[in-house]
Enzyme design. Structure first.
Site, PDB file in Angstrom:
ATOM      1  N   SER A  14      40.299  34.952  43.186  1.00 56.73           N
ATOM      2  CA  SER A  14      41.559  34.500  42.592  1.00 56.73           C
ATOM      3  C   SER A  14      41.490  34.646  41.071  1.00 56.73           C
ATOM      4  CB  SER A  14      41.858  33.074  43.050  1.00 56.73           C
ATOM      5  OG  SER A  14      43.180  32.703  42.737  1.00 56.73           O
TER       6      SER A  14
ATOM      7  N   ASP B  29      47.798  36.440  52.400  1.00 55.12           N
ATOM      8  CA  ASP B  29      47.414  35.981  51.071  1.00 55.12           C
ATOM      9  C   ASP B  29      48.631  35.857  50.156  1.00 55.12           C
ATOM     10  OD1 ASP B  29      45.921  35.343  48.827  1.00 55.12           O
ATOM     11  OD2 ASP B  29      44.806  37.220  48.768  1.00 55.12           O
TER      12      ASP B  29
ATOM     13  N   HIS C 132      44.687  33.210  51.262  1.00 52.42           N
ATOM     14  CA  HIS C 132      44.057  33.270  49.943  1.00 52.42           C
ATOM     15  C   HIS C 132      42.589  32.844  50.001  1.00 52.42           C
ATOM     16  CE1 HIS C 132      44.382  33.871  45.690  1.00 52.42           C
ATOM     17  NE2 HIS C 132      44.041  32.636  45.396  1.00 52.42           N
TER      18      HIS C 132
END
Length: 307
Positions: A120, A259, A286
């Protein structure tokens, strides 16, 4: 490097075993950040967590897989996060400063020819680090992060489409009023959206709930903004697509079908670096290291063992 081999340096005691934990000075010694080594082996992986402002905690799935595969892994709580110092100076929360912090951590841990893993926001940070310091890298893993904010914003219609009609109308109203602190806004995110695109396990793994509980939202707000959907923070103009070709080290990009990042972007990134491969987790979101764990770690470990 064994725990016993560590010498005292003012931040860490000498001559005792401390479970792989080492405090590392950053910003010329003004602050210190927390790191923890697990496992041992010739291949070393430094983990960059997301947020920005979260902690290493939600990456704890790694310790179920990497050490037993003979891989030495290092957790690291970025400045302002988790077990590290938490200064309240908002000017510290920038991409450039965090990139230099990663280099200070590398030096403090004595890492060379290592693998940098970023998830991320950590994926954004890993790209930034690689573009300046890839001479130190043996490999690069970019997990669940596209190469630019505009591509991320292009995914928002898909994400809002996961909501009920009534919730989407209410969300649009709250965003138009910039009422991000409204309890209804948080309810839509935490109860309706995140269980579909952040982590799809029911219930969430405890390390994930712990990371959300301990997040430093001041950092998140300064860099991302007040909302998952409206990027108003200081990385809102970040784009690195036109520089991906500069990344020469072996690179793995990891995306997931559900995601917040478009998996097609992650696949395209692997084609744009000089030596890339892509892994798409068909059942993941995610945090695919939790909700598509078998696929995620088979792909990650296969890549790491190929280096």
């Amino acid at each position: 490097m064994s725990d016993e081999a560590l010498v005292g340096d003012g931040l860490n005691p000498a001559g005792i075993r401390v479970a792989g934990i080492r405090m590392v000075p950053v910003m010329g010694g003004r602050y210190k950040v927390w790191t923890k080594r697990m496992g041992s082996g010739p291949l070393k992986v430094l983990l960059l967590h997301g947020g920005p402002g979260f902690t290493h905690q939600y990456l704890e799935a790694m310790e179920s897989f990497l050490p037993e595969a003979g891989i030495e892994m290092y957790y690291y709580d970025q400045l302002g996060c988790g077990n590290s110092d938490k200064p309240e100076d908002l000017s510290l929360w920038t991409r450039d400063r965090y990139r230099e912090e990663v280099e200070e951590v590398r030096l403090g841990l004595g890492l060379e020819d290592f693998v940098l893993y970023g998830q991320s926001w950590g994926g954004m940070l890993s790209i930034e680090y690689a573009l300046k310091y890839q001479r130190h890298l043996r490999g690069l893993v970019i997990s669940n992060m596209t190469a630019g904010i505009q591509a991320y914003l292009g995914r928002l219609d898909y994400l809002k489409g996961l909501l009920s009609d009534s919730s989407r109308v209410l969300l649009d109203e709250l965003e138009a009023a910039e009422d991000y602190d409204n309890p209804e806004y948080e309810r839509i995110m935490m109860e309706e959206l995140y269980p579909q695109c952040i982590c799809r396990t029911k219930p969430w793994p405890e390390p994930v709930t712990r990371a959300f509980r301990d997040a430093n939202l001041a950092i998140y707000n300064e860099m991302q903004g007040k909302s998952e959907f409206v990027v108003t923070g200081n990385f809102k103009d970040w784009e690195s697509w036109d520089r991906l070709h500069e990344i020469k080290v072996k690179t793995l990009t990891i995306g997931a079908a559900h995601d917040t990042m478009d998996p097609a972007d992650l696949a395209r990134m692997a084609e744009m670096v000089q030596d890339g491969r892509s892994l798409i987790c068909p059942n993941g979101s995610h945090l695919a290291m939790w909700d598509d764990q078998a696929v995620y770690f088979e792909g990650l470990l296969g890549f790491l063992k190929s280096l």
